[in-house]
Design a protein around this motif. Structure first.
Motif, PDB file in Angstrom:
ATOM      1  N   LYS A  81       5.557  -3.805   8.103  1.00 39.26           N
ATOM      2  CA  LYS A  81       5.096  -4.754   9.423  1.00 39.26           C
ATOM      3  C   LYS A  81       3.521  -4.746   9.202  1.00 39.26           C
ATOM      4  O   LYS A  81       2.161  -5.116  10.278  1.00 39.26           O
ATOM      5  N   GLN A  82       2.707  -4.598   8.086  1.00 39.35           N
ATOM      6  CA  GLN A  82       0.999  -3.479   7.839  1.00 39.35           C
ATOM      7  C   GLN A  82       0.407  -4.825   6.599  1.00 39.35           C
ATOM      8  O   GLN A  82      -0.393  -5.372   6.491  1.00 39.35           O
ATOM      9  N   THR A  83       1.181  -5.151   5.674  1.00 35.22           N
ATOM     10  CA  THR A  83       1.099  -5.729   4.449  1.00 35.22           C
ATOM     11  C   THR A  83       1.952  -6.329   3.744  1.00 35.22           C
ATOM     12  O   THR A  83       2.898  -5.593   3.504  1.00 35.22           O
ATOM     13  N   SER A  84       1.933  -7.698   2.877  1.00 36.53           N
ATOM     14  CA  SER A  84       2.835  -8.710   2.457  1.00 36.53           C
ATOM     15  C   SER A  84       2.367  -9.075   1.670  1.00 36.53           C
ATOM     16  O   SER A  84       1.167  -8.308   0.849  1.00 36.53           O
ATOM     17  N   VAL A  85       3.070  -9.451   0.732  1.00 35.37           N
ATOM     18  CA  VAL A  85       2.786  -9.477  -0.406  1.00 35.37           C
ATOM     19  C   VAL A  85       3.049 -10.505  -1.330  1.00 35.37           C
ATOM     20  O   VAL A  85       3.850 -11.069  -1.450  1.00 35.37           O
ATOM     21  N   VAL A  86       2.014 -11.535  -1.958  1.00 34.98           N
ATOM     22  CA  VAL A  86       2.651 -12.037  -3.111  1.00 34.98           C
ATOM     23  C   VAL A  86       2.585 -12.171  -4.646  1.00 34.98           C
ATOM     24  O   VAL A  86       1.589 -11.964  -5.050  1.00 34.98           O
ATOM     25  N   LEU A  87       3.723 -11.996  -5.482  1.00 34.96           N
ATOM     26  CA  LEU A  87       3.297 -11.196  -6.565  1.00 34.96           C
ATOM     27  C   LEU A  87       3.292 -12.506  -7.412  1.00 34.96           C
ATOM     28  O   LEU A  87       3.976 -13.872  -7.339  1.00 34.96           O
ATOM     29  N   THR A  88       3.208 -11.771  -8.620  1.00 37.71           N
ATOM     30  CA  THR A  88       2.784 -12.980 -10.420  1.00 37.71           C
ATOM     31  C   THR A  88       4.933 -12.912 -10.809  1.00 37.71           C
ATOM     32  O   THR A  88       5.243 -14.172 -10.846  1.00 37.71           O
ATOM     33  N   GLU A  89       5.222 -12.041 -10.167  1.00 34.79           N
ATOM     34  CA  GLU A  89       6.829 -11.797 -11.037  1.00 34.79           C
ATOM     35  C   GLU A  89       7.482 -13.196  -9.844  1.00 34.79           C
ATOM     36  O   GLU A  89       7.564 -12.880  -9.446  1.00 34.79           O
ATOM     37  N   PRO A  90       8.008 -14.170 -10.819  1.00 35.73           N
ATOM     38  CA  PRO A  90       8.917 -15.175 -10.331  1.00 35.73           C
ATOM     39  C   PRO A  90      10.270 -14.210  -9.797  1.00 35.73           C
ATOM     40  O   PRO A  90      10.492 -13.591  -9.576  1.00 35.73           O
ATOM     41  N   THR A 103      12.822 -16.938   5.884  1.00 36.16           N
ATOM     42  CA  THR A 103      13.274 -16.106   7.110  1.00 36.16           C
ATOM     43  C   THR A 103      13.007 -14.674   6.650  1.00 36.16           C
ATOM     44  O   THR A 103      12.722 -13.944   7.153  1.00 36.16           O
ATOM     45  N   LEU A 104      13.307 -14.671   4.963  1.00 33.99           N
ATOM     46  CA  LEU A 104      12.564 -13.374   4.377  1.00 33.99           C
ATOM     47  C   LEU A 104      11.731 -12.254   4.820  1.00 33.99           C
ATOM     48  O   LEU A 104      12.743 -10.843   5.043  1.00 33.99           O
ATOM     49  N   GLY A 105      11.162 -12.933   5.235  1.00 34.12           N
ATOM     50  CA  GLY A 105      10.300 -12.408   5.851  1.00 34.12           C
ATOM     51  C   GLY A 105       9.680 -11.602   6.771  1.00 34.12           C
ATOM     52  O   GLY A 105       9.247 -10.776   7.277  1.00 34.12           O
ATOM     53  N   ARG A 106      10.660 -12.019   7.656  1.00 34.50           N
ATOM     54  CA  ARG A 106      10.908 -11.471   9.458  1.00 34.50           C
ATOM     55  C   ARG A 106      11.971 -10.173   8.521  1.00 34.50           C
ATOM     56  O   ARG A 106      12.321  -9.153   9.703  1.00 34.50           O
ATOM     57  N   GLN A 107      12.293  -9.917   7.657  1.00 35.56           N
ATOM     58  CA  GLN A 107      13.611  -8.360   7.798  1.00 35.56           C
ATOM     59  C   GLN A 107      12.811  -7.244   8.379  1.00 35.56           C
ATOM     60  O   GLN A 107      13.327  -6.795   8.892  1.00 35.56           O
ATOM     61  N   PRO A 108      11.285  -7.401   8.093  1.00 38.84           N
ATOM     62  CA  PRO A 108      11.072  -5.525   8.308  1.00 38.84           C
ATOM     63  C   PRO A 108      11.180  -6.041  10.034  1.00 38.84           C
ATOM     64  O   PRO A 108      10.784  -4.228  10.655  1.00 38.84           O
ATOM     65  N   TYR A 109      11.046  -6.373  10.796  1.00 38.25           N
ATOM     66  CA  TYR A 109      11.380  -7.049  12.351  1.00 38.25           C
ATOM     67  C   TYR A 109      13.251  -6.697  12.882  1.00 38.25           C
ATOM     68  O   TYR A 109      13.152  -6.692  13.861  1.00 38.25           O
ATOM     69  N   THR A 110      13.837  -7.375  11.970  1.00 43.29           N
ATOM     70  CA  THR A 110      15.244  -7.540  12.246  1.00 43.29           C
ATOM     71  C   THR A 110      16.380  -6.576  12.246  1.00 43.29           C
ATOM     72  O   THR A 110      15.675  -5.336  11.980  1.00 43.29           O
ATOM     73  N   ASN A 111      17.304  -6.736  13.563  1.00 45.03           N
ATOM     74  CA  ASN A 111      18.112  -5.907  13.229  1.00 45.03           C
ATOM     75  C   ASN A 111      19.490  -5.124  11.858  1.00 45.03           C
ATOM     76  O   ASN A 111      19.073  -5.957  10.891  1.00 45.03           O
ATOM     77  N   TRP A 112      20.380  -3.897  11.653  1.00 43.50           N
ATOM     78  CA  TRP A 112      20.838  -3.688  10.065  1.00 43.50           C
ATOM     79  C   TRP A 112      21.360  -4.963   9.734  1.00 43.50           C
ATOM     80  O   TRP A 112      21.429  -4.903   8.763  1.00 43.50           O
ATOM     81  N   ALA A 155       3.898 -18.379   2.957  1.00 42.93           N
ATOM     82  CA  ALA A 155       4.183 -19.117   4.221  1.00 42.93           C
ATOM     83  C   ALA A 155       5.081 -17.914   4.615  1.00 42.93           C
ATOM     84  O   ALA A 155       5.036 -17.892   5.423  1.00 42.93           O
ATOM     85  N   ARG A 156       5.618 -17.622   3.644  1.00 45.52           N
ATOM     86  CA  ARG A 156       6.353 -16.267   4.126  1.00 45.52           C
ATOM     87  C   ARG A 156       5.831 -14.877   4.367  1.00 45.52           C
ATOM     88  O   ARG A 156       6.138 -14.000   5.026  1.00 45.52           O
ATOM     89  N   ALA A 157       4.769 -14.484   3.889  1.00 46.56           N
ATOM     90  CA  ALA A 157       4.164 -13.404   3.164  1.00 46.56           C
ATOM     91  C   ALA A 157       3.640 -13.850   4.747  1.00 46.56           C
ATOM     92  O   ALA A 157       3.486 -12.839   6.455  1.00 46.56           O
ATOM     93  N   MET A 158       3.077 -14.862   5.741  1.00 48.75           N
ATOM     94  CA  MET A 158       2.628 -15.101   6.772  1.00 48.75           C
ATOM     95  C   MET A 158       3.629 -15.074   7.817  1.00 48.75           C
ATOM     96  O   MET A 158       3.504 -14.410   8.681  1.00 48.75           O
ATOM     97  N   ALA A 159       4.733 -15.184   7.563  1.00 45.45           N
ATOM     98  CA  ALA A 159       5.920 -15.213   8.594  1.00 45.45           C
ATOM     99  C   ALA A 159       5.668 -13.774   8.562  1.00 45.45           C
ATOM    100  O   ALA A 159       6.663 -13.320  10.013  1.00 45.45           O
ATOM    101  N   GLN A 160       5.500 -12.505   7.427  1.00 44.27           N
ATOM    102  CA  GLN A 160       5.540 -11.660   7.776  1.00 44.27           C
ATOM    103  C   GLN A 160       5.175 -11.060   8.587  1.00 44.27           C
ATOM    104  O   GLN A 160       5.184  -9.584   9.190  1.00 44.27           O
ATOM    105  N   ASP A 161       4.008 -11.954   9.277  1.00 44.22           N
ATOM    106  CA  ASP A 161       3.436 -10.844  10.426  1.00 44.22           C
ATOM    107  C   ASP A 161       2.391 -10.103  10.205  1.00 44.22           C
ATOM    108  O   ASP A 161       2.018  -9.277  11.106  1.00 44.22           O
ATOM    109  N   THR A 162       1.543  -9.837   9.381  1.00 48.49           N
ATOM    110  CA  THR A 162       0.943  -8.318   9.241  1.00 48.49           C
ATOM    111  C   THR A 162      -0.679  -9.105   8.346  1.00 48.49           C
ATOM    112  O   THR A 162      -1.233  -9.606   8.348  1.00 48.49           O
ATOM    113  N   PRO A 163      -1.580  -7.753   9.438  1.00 48.04           N
ATOM    114  CA  PRO A 163      -2.661  -7.635   9.214  1.00 48.04           C
ATOM    115  C   PRO A 163      -2.837  -8.224   7.823  1.00 48.04           C
ATOM    116  O   PRO A 163      -4.434  -8.625   7.844  1.00 48.04           O
ATOM    117  N   LEU A 164      -2.693  -7.535   7.169  1.00 45.47           N
ATOM    118  CA  LEU A 164      -3.087  -7.741   5.077  1.00 45.47           C
ATOM    119  C   LEU A 164      -2.509  -8.487   4.608  1.00 45.47           C
ATOM    120  O   LEU A 164      -1.181  -7.901   3.951  1.00 45.47           O
TER     121      LEU A 164
END
Lengths: 258, 344
Positions: A81-90, A103-112, A155-164
């Protein structure tokens, strides 16, 4: 004046692998709304630094504080919830649609089971709109160009809504136009949404023009300052061996020695 | 993706209908020709012209049909889990050597008992020990594959290692076969042909319980599986604990593939082909949809294969492994030729 809020603070950090240090003595701190580039020659440890900050590999020594809390004190889901990443690996499955990936960016916030709430949906729609991806939402990732895919990943990283947000070479494989487009989007994301964005890049010219701060990894001092100050102090002059390229302080670009 | 889930409701109802149809088709055909009308009345406890028909349907065909559902659904599900975990469209219990591991376990028990006479003395040669041996074998291979997967990022290497496991197992099996007597060998060979028949209600309940646990663990892994679609580093950055999730998925796969292989023999291609077939109808990577859909698909395919294997109205029964391979291999080739690329 409102109190200065530090998103990430790094103190005398050493990074590397079990047997050897890749880079040492790294110090910097970043506030919200700051876009910062990490530059340096190949193999100096830019990606290693980014992975260490993203808690994807352990540091050797020193301190990393994200939102005033030590990295090692976060459990995985809180850190997400603090940090999201965009990596070079495909990404592993290019068969994901753009919407599914974001949508996967929201995983830290969704239920099981990963069910989306109204808030989750709001963030997803907002990310899609900010990166002008409306026409692509149903498309599969393997149908996208490199530039489009990079936008989707951000956009996925942004959807994760992290300050960093950490990005590893977000502009590689892109032409000049798309490089500028991606960096402008990052700048906009930092300034409009009060994000702290840290990315590695080889586009020093563009970084000087667009970034608020630059961290130069040179293996010794690792200077960190706004680009203009770094130019004044001549930090770019010694970045590459001088017989090949020379830094022109007036234009802020590198020239090939003919 | 809840709206999507709703739009797939129709597909699921359709699948359920097809499943019921194939189930009935399966129990109405077999070596003894029982008219459809009598099959119906036997099912609903009505009058049947010949008493033995009722017995055949209730004690032979119905357990067999349910076994087919469990075997097909479970294998297909384990294939899906592995394709996502190993980020590889060619992964499946067979290709990665997991079925080979189960075979090895079964072979050691069925054939090795003459070498390790202790087993025979204790009378361990019952079904529970077979299940345990085969499951242990598949777990062992899965763990080794997982260890290698951590070191070798190249998925091609993983597949080659799986193939190598297959060779090593068959080598050990032939050594064991050389030293074992004809009766044991026959038992092992019949096991390796694959069969969904011959399970009593009690054995069926045991298989169903293990498959149920495997399915339950898969359902608990749905969110993690979705994260794995991005790759392990991304999954970690989304808050997924890699070690725990990997272990959970491996245990689920091992339980499914291990127990099914133990009871029904090493059945080829269902685990590999069904997830790809499912993605043709369900155009999504969301595991909330894929997990149940793949199970349904696998069950239907297995019921059909078993119906074909019975060679309706004839006394002979073909090995089910031959049928699944005859159907599965062309499907994989067709998918490859049509899409030029197997995506997962």
């Amino acid at each position: 004046m409102e109190e200065q809020k530090t998103t990430i603070e790094v103190k005398s950090l050493s990074i590397g692998y079990k047997n050897y240090a890749v880079a040492e003595n790294i110090n910097f701190e970043l506030q919200p709304k700051e876009l910062c580039a990490i530059i340096g020659v190949n193999g100096i440890g830019k990606s290693t630094l980014l992975r260490t900050l993203g808690k994807l590999q352990p540091k050797l020594s020193g301190e990393i504080l994200v939102e005033k809390q030590l990295l090692e004190n976060y459990n995985p889901s809180d850190f997400a919830k603090q940090t999201s990443v965009v990596l070079t690996e495909p990404i592993a499955s290019k068969n994901l649609t753009v919407k599914e990936l974001i949508t996967l960016g929201r995983q830290p916030y969704t239920n099981w089971l990963g069910s989306l709430t109204a808030t989750d949906k709001k963030y997803i729609v907002e990310s899609i709109q900010s990166f002008e991806l409306e026409e692509f939402t149903g498309k599969k990732c393997h149908e996208l160009s490199d530039g489009q895919l990079q936008r989707v990943l951000i956009a996925r990283a942004m959807a994760q809504d992290t300050p960093l947000i950490l990005l590893d070479e977000p502009t590689t494989h892109l032409d000049l136009y798309h490089k500028v487009q991606i960096l402008k989007l990052l700048q906009q994301l930092a300034h409009q949404y009060s994000k702290t964005i840290l990315f590695t890049t080889h586009e020093i010219d563009l970084a000087i023009q667009l970034c608020d701060k630059i961290l130069i990894l040179d293996g010794q001092e690792n200077p960190f300052a706004p680009p203009c100050e770094l130019i004044k102090e001549g930090c770019f002059n010694t970045l590459f061996p001088s017989e090949m390229v020379k830094f022109d302080a007036k234009t802020g670009t590198f020239k090939v020695n003919k | 993706m809840q709206s999507k889930a709703k739009s797939y409701q129709f597909s699921f109802i359709l699948l359920l209908g097809v499943l019921l149809f194939t189930w009935f088709l399966n129990i109405s055909s077999g070596s003894v020709n029982i008219p459809i009308k009598s099959t119906f009345s036997a099912l609903f406890n009505g009058e049947v012209p010949i008493d033995s028909w009722k017995y055949i349907i209730w004690n032979y065909r119905i357990p067999k049909a349910f076994t087919a559902i469990l075997v097909g659904g479970g294998l297909a599900l384990s294939g899906l889990l592995m394709q996502t975990l190993f980020r590889n469209p060619l992964a499946g219990p067979f290709v990665l050597g997991i079925s080979s591991g189960a075979s090895l376990g079964a072979a050691l028990l069925l054939l090795g008992s003459s070498l390790l006479s202790g087993f025979a003395v204790f009378g361990f040669l019952n079904d529970v020990s077979l299940v345990i041996a085969a499951s242990l074998g598949s777990f062992l291979v899965l763990l080794i594959v997982m260890l290698v997967a951590n070191r070798v990022r190249d998925t091609m290497a993983l597949l080659i290692i799986g193939l190598m496991f297959g060779s090593v197992t068959s080598a050990i099996v032939s050594v064991l076969a050389y030293f074992s007597d004809a009766e044991q060998l026959q038992r092992f060979i019949f096991w390796s042909y694959g069969s969904v028949g011959n399970l009593s209600w009690n054995q069926l309940i045991l298989l169903a319980s293990i498959v149920f646990i495997g399915v339950l663990l898969s359902v608990f892994s749905i969110k993690k599986l979705n994260a794995f679609l991005l790759g392990e580093n991304y999954a970690q950055s989304l808050g997924v604990s890699l070690k725990k999730s990997r272990l959970l998925i491996i245990i689920a796969t091992g339980l499914l593939a291990g127990s099914i292989t133990a009871f029904a023999g090493p059945i080829a291609f269902v685990g590999l082909a069904v997830p790809h077939l499912t993605r043709q109808l369900f155009n999504t990577m969301e595991h909330k949809i894929l997990v149940p859909a793949v199970f349904f698909y696998g069950a239907i395919l297995m019921l059909l294969c078993d119906t074909i294997a019975q060679l309706p109205n004839s006394a002979s029964v073909l090995p089910i492994n031959a049928i699944t391979s005859l159907i599965g291999a062309p499907v994989v080739i067709w998918l490859l030729v049509r899409k030029r690329k197997l995506l997962f």
